[in-house]
Design a protein around this motif. Structure first.
Motif, PDB file in Angstrom:
ATOM      1  N   MET A   1       0.838  -1.206   0.000  1.00  9.44           N
ATOM      2  CA  MET A   1       0.000   0.000   0.000  1.00  9.44           C
ATOM      3  C   MET A   1       0.869   1.252   0.000  1.00  9.44           C
ATOM      4  O   MET A   1       0.637   2.186  -0.766  1.00  9.44           O
ATOM      5  CB  MET A   1      -0.903   0.012   1.235  1.00  9.44           C
ATOM      6  CG  MET A   1      -1.936  -1.062   1.292  1.00  9.44           C
ATOM      7  SD  MET A   1      -2.830  -0.927   2.868  1.00  9.44           S
ATOM      8  CE  MET A   1      -2.823  -2.623   3.402  1.00  9.44           C
ATOM      9  N   VAL A   2       1.867   1.254   0.870  1.00  7.06           N
ATOM     10  CA  VAL A   2       2.780   2.392   0.968  1.00  7.06           C
ATOM     11  C   VAL A   2       3.526   2.583  -0.346  1.00  7.06           C
ATOM     12  O   VAL A   2       3.666   3.712  -0.834  1.00  7.06           O
ATOM     13  CB  VAL A   2       3.758   2.201   2.155  1.00  7.06           C
ATOM     14  CG1 VAL A   2       4.909   3.192   2.088  1.00  7.06           C
ATOM     15  CG2 VAL A   2       3.011   2.314   3.473  1.00  7.06           C
ATOM     16  N   ALA A   3       3.980   1.487  -0.943  1.00 10.13           N
ATOM     17  CA  ALA A   3       4.722   1.570  -2.208  1.00 10.13           C
ATOM     18  C   ALA A   3       3.858   2.185  -3.298  1.00 10.13           C
ATOM     19  O   ALA A   3       4.332   3.028  -4.081  1.00 10.13           O
ATOM     20  CB  ALA A   3       5.208   0.187  -2.629  1.00 10.13           C
ATOM     21  N   ARG A   4       2.578   1.810  -3.347  1.00  5.70           N
ATOM     22  CA  ARG A   4       1.665   2.366  -4.360  1.00  5.70           C
ATOM     23  C   ARG A   4       1.548   3.882  -4.189  1.00  5.70           C
ATOM     24  O   ARG A   4       1.595   4.634  -5.157  1.00  5.70           O
ATOM     25  CB  ARG A   4       0.308   1.691  -4.240  1.00  5.70           C
ATOM     26  CG  ARG A   4      -0.806   2.288  -5.073  1.00  5.70           C
ATOM     27  CD  ARG A   4      -0.712   2.033  -6.580  1.00  5.70           C
ATOM     28  NE  ARG A   4      -0.964   0.678  -6.960  1.00  5.70           N
ATOM     29  CZ  ARG A   4      -2.149   0.193  -7.334  1.00  5.70           C
ATOM     30  NH1 ARG A   4      -3.210   0.986  -7.365  1.00  5.70           N
ATOM     31  NH2 ARG A   4      -2.269  -1.064  -7.669  1.00  5.70           N
ATOM     32  N   ILE A   5       1.410   4.339  -2.981  1.00  5.53           N
ATOM     33  CA  ILE A   5       1.266   5.779  -2.718  1.00  5.53           C
ATOM     34  C   ILE A   5       2.566   6.509  -3.038  1.00  5.53           C
ATOM     35  O   ILE A   5       2.554   7.572  -3.661  1.00  5.53           O
ATOM     36  CB  ILE A   5       0.830   6.026  -1.257  1.00  5.53           C
ATOM     37  CG1 ILE A   5      -0.563   5.439  -1.022  1.00  5.53           C
ATOM     38  CG2 ILE A   5       0.866   7.520  -0.931  1.00  5.53           C
ATOM     39  CD1 ILE A   5      -0.953   5.339   0.434  1.00  5.53           C
ATOM     40  N   ARG A   6       3.676   5.936  -2.642  1.00  2.93           N
ATOM     41  CA  ARG A   6       4.970   6.588  -2.903  1.00  2.93           C
ATOM     42  C   ARG A   6       5.276   6.639  -4.406  1.00  2.93           C
ATOM     43  O   ARG A   6       5.843   7.612  -4.882  1.00  2.93           O
ATOM     44  CB  ARG A   6       6.098   5.886  -2.134  1.00  2.93           C
ATOM     45  CG  ARG A   6       5.975   6.141  -0.600  1.00  2.93           C
ATOM     46  CD  ARG A   6       7.102   5.513   0.184  1.00  2.93           C
ATOM     47  NE  ARG A   6       8.417   5.973  -0.221  1.00  2.93           N
ATOM     48  CZ  ARG A   6       8.986   7.112   0.172  1.00  2.93           C
ATOM     49  NH1 ARG A   6       8.342   7.906   1.006  1.00  2.93           N
ATOM     50  NH2 ARG A   6      10.194   7.437  -0.247  1.00  2.93           N
ATOM     51  N   GLU A   7       4.871   5.614  -5.152  1.00  5.36           N
ATOM     52  CA  GLU A   7       5.055   5.633  -6.605  1.00  5.36           C
ATOM     53  C   GLU A   7       4.248   6.770  -7.221  1.00  5.36           C
ATOM     54  O   GLU A   7       4.732   7.477  -8.103  1.00  5.36           O
ATOM     55  CB  GLU A   7       4.609   4.297  -7.218  1.00  5.36           C
ATOM     56  CG  GLU A   7       5.565   3.161  -6.990  1.00  5.36           C
ATOM     57  CD  GLU A   7       4.973   1.804  -7.371  1.00  5.36           C
ATOM     58  OE1 GLU A   7       3.895   1.764  -8.019  1.00  5.36           O
ATOM     59  OE2 GLU A   7       5.582   0.787  -6.996  1.00  5.36           O
ATOM     60  N   ALA A   8       3.015   6.936  -6.760  1.00  4.80           N
ATOM     61  CA  ALA A   8       2.170   8.025  -7.254  1.00  4.80           C
ATOM     62  C   ALA A   8       2.773   9.382  -6.900  1.00  4.80           C
ATOM     63  O   ALA A   8       2.781  10.306  -7.721  1.00  4.80           O
ATOM     64  CB  ALA A   8       0.750   7.907  -6.692  1.00  4.80           C
ATOM     65  N   ALA A   9       3.307   9.494  -5.688  1.00  5.63           N
ATOM     66  CA  ALA A   9       3.952  10.754  -5.265  1.00  5.63           C
ATOM     67  C   ALA A   9       5.187  11.025  -6.099  1.00  5.63           C
ATOM     68  O   ALA A   9       5.428  12.164  -6.507  1.00  5.63           O
ATOM     69  CB  ALA A   9       4.308  10.693  -3.786  1.00  5.63           C
ATOM     70  N   ASP A  10       5.965   9.984  -6.365  1.00  8.07           N
ATOM     71  CA  ASP A  10       7.166  10.130  -7.165  1.00  8.07           C
ATOM     72  C   ASP A  10       6.815  10.579  -8.582  1.00  8.07           C
ATOM     73  O   ASP A  10       7.476  11.462  -9.138  1.00  8.07           O
ATOM     74  CB  ASP A  10       7.939   8.805  -7.181  1.00  8.07           C
ATOM     75  CG  ASP A  10       9.354   8.965  -7.686  1.00  8.07           C
ATOM     76  OD1 ASP A  10      10.009   9.957  -7.289  1.00  8.07           O
ATOM     77  OD2 ASP A  10       9.807   8.102  -8.460  1.00  8.07           O
ATOM     78  N   SER A  11       5.778  10.014  -9.142  1.00 13.32           N
ATOM     79  CA  SER A  11       5.322  10.395 -10.487  1.00 13.32           C
ATOM     80  C   SER A  11       4.824  11.832 -10.531  1.00 13.32           C
ATOM     81  O   SER A  11       5.006  12.540 -11.514  1.00 13.32           O
ATOM     82  CB  SER A  11       4.216   9.473 -10.980  1.00 13.32           C
ATOM     83  OG  SER A  11       4.704   8.175 -11.161  1.00 13.32           O
ATOM     84  N   ALA A  12       4.169  12.254  -9.455  1.00 11.72           N
ATOM     85  CA  ALA A  12       3.583  13.603  -9.401  1.00 11.72           C
ATOM     86  C   ALA A  12       4.615  14.676  -9.037  1.00 11.72           C
ATOM     87  O   ALA A  12       4.391  15.856  -9.305  1.00 11.72           O
ATOM     88  CB  ALA A  12       2.453  13.635  -8.388  1.00 11.72           C
ATOM     89  N   ALA A  13       5.749  14.265  -8.443  1.00 13.06           N
ATOM     90  CA  ALA A  13       6.743  15.247  -7.969  1.00 13.06           C
ATOM     91  C   ALA A  13       7.468  15.898  -9.129  1.00 13.06           C
ATOM     92  O   ALA A  13       7.596  15.395 -10.199  1.00 13.06           O
ATOM     93  CB  ALA A  13       7.742  14.560  -7.048  1.00 13.06           C
TER      94      ALA A  13
END
Length: 146
Positions: free
Chosen positions: A134-146
């Motif tokens: 779950m955390v990895a999914r959110i961090r991937e989305a954050a990384d993509s959006a950063a």
């Protein structure tokens, strides 16, 4: 949960600090689990139309759906699970990440947060792996959006 347990302010943007404080209030893990399950019950309902294959989080023992959108530079998370305890764990994760900027999400010490909660020590290995997914999914989305 005992009558003297702290109120659940989840609808009022509960924070990771609130979760740490609230779980520290309880002496037993049985009471902590009840609190975590109650967090999950307080989550907004994820519409059935968002229970799609592309929103399914892989690596979780239970089914977990996560819808991540960006609004005003902040990630908005909507989640659901078919298991009460997992939905509660999603509440714990949302307290740390929901409505944060991608930079805030990436900078947040999630391992330190879980350590402060002693959470991973009290979850089965498969639940722990699901939590990490779950955390990895959110961090991937954050990384993509950063």
């Amino acid at each position: 949960m005992s009558d003297s347990a702290p109120a659940n302010p989840f609808g009022e943007a509960i924070t990771s600090d609130d979760i740490v404080d609230s779980l520290g209030f309880f002496d037993s893990w049985e009471d902590r689990y009840r609190y975590i399950i109650d967090l999950g019950r307080e989550l907004p309902v994820l519409p059935e139309a968002l229970h799609t294959e592309d929103r399914l989080v892989r690596g979780c023992q239970s089914q977990v759906w996560m819808d991540i959108t960006e609004k005003d530079g902040r990630l908005q998370l909507a989640v659901d699970s078919d298991a009460f305890i997992v939905k509660g764990l999603l509440g714990v994760v949302l307290a740390a990440y929901n409505n944060r900027t991608p930079e805030e999400i990436l900078a947040f010490d999630i391992d330190g947060y879980f350590e402060a909660l002693e959470l991973l020590r009290h979850l089965s290995p498969t639940r722990g792996n699901g939590l990490r997914a779950m955390v990895a999914r959110i961090r991937e989305a954050a990384d993509s959006a950063a």
